[in-house]
Write a protein that holds these residues in place. Structure first.
Motif, PDB file in Angstrom:
ATOM      1  N   ASP A 141       0.853  -1.186   0.000  1.00 17.28           N
ATOM      2  CA  ASP A 141       0.000   0.000   0.000  1.00 17.28           C
ATOM      3  C   ASP A 141       0.893   1.243   0.000  1.00 17.28           C
ATOM      4  O   ASP A 141       1.767   1.388   0.867  1.00 17.28           O
ATOM      5  N   GLN A 142       0.658   2.121  -0.968  1.00 16.27           N
ATOM      6  CA  GLN A 142       1.525   3.291  -1.116  1.00 16.27           C
ATOM      7  C   GLN A 142       1.486   4.192   0.115  1.00 16.27           C
ATOM      8  O   GLN A 142       2.517   4.593   0.642  1.00 16.27           O
ATOM      9  N   ARG A 143       0.304   4.531   0.574  1.00 17.12           N
ATOM     10  CA  ARG A 143       0.197   5.442   1.718  1.00 17.12           C
ATOM     11  C   ARG A 143       0.846   4.848   2.962  1.00 17.12           C
ATOM     12  O   ARG A 143       1.541   5.550   3.709  1.00 17.12           O
ATOM     13  N   LEU A 144       0.609   3.558   3.189  1.00 19.02           N
ATOM     14  CA  LEU A 144       1.200   2.909   4.358  1.00 19.02           C
ATOM     15  C   LEU A 144       2.717   2.926   4.273  1.00 19.02           C
ATOM     16  O   LEU A 144       3.405   3.189   5.265  1.00 19.02           O
ATOM     17  N   GLY A 145       3.253   2.649   3.084  1.00 18.27           N
ATOM     18  CA  GLY A 145       4.698   2.648   2.921  1.00 18.27           C
ATOM     19  C   GLY A 145       5.315   4.006   3.184  1.00 18.27           C
ATOM     20  O   GLY A 145       6.318   4.124   3.901  1.00 18.27           O
ATOM     21  N   LEU A 146       4.714   5.052   2.625  1.00 18.25           N
ATOM     22  CA  LEU A 146       5.255   6.394   2.814  1.00 18.25           C
ATOM     23  C   LEU A 146       5.161   6.842   4.271  1.00 18.25           C
ATOM     24  O   LEU A 146       6.071   7.486   4.799  1.00 18.25           O
ATOM     25  N   ARG A 147       4.054   6.499   4.910  1.00 14.53           N
ATOM     26  CA  ARG A 147       3.871   6.898   6.306  1.00 14.53           C
ATOM     27  C   ARG A 147       4.737   6.091   7.274  1.00 14.53           C
ATOM     28  O   ARG A 147       5.001   6.541   8.389  1.00 14.53           O
ATOM     29  N   SER A 148       5.173   4.921   6.844  1.00 16.67           N
ATOM     30  CA  SER A 148       5.981   4.081   7.734  1.00 16.67           C
ATOM     31  C   SER A 148       7.445   4.487   7.778  1.00 16.67           C
ATOM     32  O   SER A 148       8.188   4.069   8.672  1.00 16.67           O
ATOM     33  N   LEU A 149       7.893   5.309   6.835  1.00 15.73           N
ATOM     34  CA  LEU A 149       9.315   5.631   6.732  1.00 15.73           C
ATOM     35  C   LEU A 149       9.866   6.245   8.003  1.00 15.73           C
ATOM     36  O   LEU A 149      10.867   5.768   8.556  1.00 15.73           O
ATOM     37  N   TRP A 150       9.236   7.324   8.485  1.00 17.77           N
ATOM     38  CA  TRP A 150       9.790   8.020   9.658  1.00 17.77           C
ATOM     39  C   TRP A 150       9.712   7.190  10.936  1.00 17.77           C
ATOM     40  O   TRP A 150      10.686   7.160  11.695  1.00 17.77           O
ATOM     41  N   PRO A 151       8.605   6.479  11.210  1.00 22.45           N
ATOM     42  CA  PRO A 151       8.615   5.588  12.387  1.00 22.45           C
ATOM     43  C   PRO A 151       9.689   4.505  12.297  1.00 22.45           C
ATOM     44  O   PRO A 151      10.325   4.176  13.307  1.00 22.45           O
ATOM     45  N   LEU A 152       9.897   3.954  11.102  1.00 22.40           N
ATOM     46  CA  LEU A 152      10.933   2.930  10.949  1.00 22.40           C
ATOM     47  C   LEU A 152      12.322   3.519  11.183  1.00 22.40           C
ATOM     48  O   LEU A 152      13.175   2.882  11.813  1.00 22.40           O
ATOM     49  N   LEU A 153      12.550   4.717  10.668  1.00 16.88           N
ATOM     50  CA  LEU A 153      13.834   5.382  10.914  1.00 16.88           C
ATOM     51  C   LEU A 153      14.055   5.625  12.396  1.00 16.88           C
ATOM     52  O   LEU A 153      15.122   5.334  12.952  1.00 16.88           O
ATOM     53  N   LEU A 154      13.027   6.163  13.058  1.00 16.35           N
ATOM     54  CA  LEU A 154      13.139   6.462  14.484  1.00 16.35           C
ATOM     55  C   LEU A 154      13.385   5.204  15.290  1.00 16.35           C
ATOM     56  O   LEU A 154      14.255   5.171  16.174  1.00 16.35           O
ATOM     57  N   LEU A 155      12.632   4.149  14.970  1.00 14.95           N
ATOM     58  CA  LEU A 155      12.788   2.897  15.705  1.00 14.95           C
ATOM     59  C   LEU A 155      14.185   2.330  15.526  1.00 14.95           C
ATOM     60  O   LEU A 155      14.805   1.857  16.492  1.00 14.95           O
ATOM     61  N   GLY A 156      14.708   2.372  14.306  1.00 24.35           N
ATOM     62  CA  GLY A 156      16.041   1.855  14.068  1.00 24.35           C
ATOM     63  C   GLY A 156      17.104   2.618  14.845  1.00 24.35           C
ATOM     64  O   GLY A 156      17.988   2.018  15.465  1.00 24.35           O
ATOM     65  N   VAL A 157      17.028   3.938  14.821  1.00 24.41           N
ATOM     66  CA  VAL A 157      17.989   4.761  15.560  1.00 24.41           C
ATOM     67  C   VAL A 157      17.890   4.495  17.062  1.00 24.41           C
ATOM     68  O   VAL A 157      18.909   4.375  17.754  1.00 24.41           O
ATOM     69  N   VAL A 158      16.671   4.366  17.552  1.00 27.38           N
ATOM     70  CA  VAL A 158      16.472   4.114  18.989  1.00 27.38           C
ATOM     71  C   VAL A 158      17.104   2.791  19.403  1.00 27.38           C
ATOM     72  O   VAL A 158      17.720   2.694  20.466  1.00 27.38           O
ATOM     73  N   THR A 159      16.958   1.747  18.564  1.00 27.52           N
ATOM     74  CA  THR A 159      17.533   0.447  18.944  1.00 27.52           C
ATOM     75  C   THR A 159      19.056   0.517  19.023  1.00 27.52           C
ATOM     76  O   THR A 159      19.661  -0.114  19.902  1.00 27.52           O
ATOM     77  N   VAL A 160      19.680   1.282  18.117  1.00 35.75           N
ATOM     78  CA  VAL A 160      21.138   1.414  18.167  1.00 35.75           C
ATOM     79  C   VAL A 160      21.564   2.184  19.416  1.00 35.75           C
ATOM     80  O   VAL A 160      22.474   1.766  20.142  1.00 35.75           O
ATOM     81  N   LEU A 161      20.899   3.317  19.672  1.00 29.44           N
ATOM     82  CA  LEU A 161      21.260   4.127  20.840  1.00 29.44           C
ATOM     83  C   LEU A 161      20.951   3.394  22.146  1.00 29.44           C
ATOM     84  O   LEU A 161      21.700   3.521  23.130  1.00 29.44           O
TER      85      LEU A 161
END
Length: 264
Positions: A141-161
């Motif tokens: 789903d296009q909208r879901l994919g575009l909206r998921s980008l920033w949460p996925l980025l944030l989650l990834g950074v949080v797991t590293v930190l």
């Protein structure tokens, strides 16, 4: 009705993706803490050259720079076909992450330790998040994919930190980062298997990217064995960098040659 509810109502395959995502979230929370093994920093090939320690493990990151730059230029020059211009953003994040990985990984391998490993892993979370968001947008789903980008980025950074913060406190926990990375790889594979490409041609090149990355992980695991088998010529980890960069080149190739699939 929300995007998620709408998808569940018309496509039961989403249940599999949702269940898998929930399973990884639970694992990240309940699996006993596991610190970063210090042996992780002990690579087979420690040779220096031209004053650069661990030379081949450092220099083998250059293909990430080339592939990332090629991808960014491809999009910037308008040579990649996008139905919606907003779909460029996940790919920009992906290629930027790949490009920065060259510097982060080289910095880490020049003197491997936990503090430097942070700068190796952070750029990779950009690449993972960008590619997952792009795959969701194009296959589910296009909208879901575009909206998921920033949460996925944030989650990834949080797991590293979070991992590094717990290491600093003497009770390191690598599990959330490991779960995040494993989920991003598996979700792309599931999306490829469950949802054939329907917006663009040459979707099979995403499969090639997955194959190259899987091979890279195999060579990473066999670092010392490959080094010995090659007669101390090249280590598995050095080859891992090159193979992982091939995954990025596969995505560059995909964007360069693909075209839109007419709507039925």
């Amino acid at each position: 009705m929300s995007i998620g509810e709408s998808l569940l109502a018309r496509d039961r395959r989403v249940w599999l993706i949702g269940f898998m995502t929930a399973a990884f979230l639970v694992a990240a929370l309940v699996v006993p803490a596991m610190p970063q093994p210090l042996s992780y920093h002990a690579f087979a090939d420690c040779r220096s050259f031209l004053g650069v320690t661990n030379f081949l493990n450092v220099i083998s990151n250059l293909p990430f720079l080339v592939a990332g730059a090629m991808g960014l230029l491809l999009i910037w020059r308008g040579r990649a076909d996008f139905i919606d211009a907003r779909e460029q953003l996940p790919y920009l994040v992906f290629f930027l992450g790949a490009l920065i990985t060259c510097f982060g990984s080289a910095w880490y391998h020049a003197a491997p330790d936990n503090p430097r490993l942070v700068w190796d892993r952070l750029p990779m979370t950009l690449a993972f998040a960008g590619l997952v968001a792009a795959a969701i947008a194009e296959r589910l789903d296009q909208r879901l994919g575009l909206r998921s980008l920033w949460p996925l980025l944030l989650l990834g950074v949080v797991t590293v930190l979070y991992w590094y913060g717990t290491e600093r406190m003497g009770r390191g926990n690598l599990v959330p980062y490991g779960a995040y990375q494993a989920w991003t790889v598996l979700i792309i594979v599931v999306l490829m298997l469950a949802y054939p490409a329907r917006r663009y041609t040459h979707g099979g090149l995403l499969a090639w990217a997955a194959v190259w990355y899987a091979l890279a992980k195999v060579f990473e695991t066999l670092d010392l064995q490959i080094y010995r088998l090659s007669g101390d010529l090249v280590s598995g980890h050095t080859i891992k960098h090159v193979l992982a960069s091939f995954a990025v080149f596969a995505i560059v190739r995909q964007l360069r040659v693909r075209h839109r699939i007419p709507a039925p």
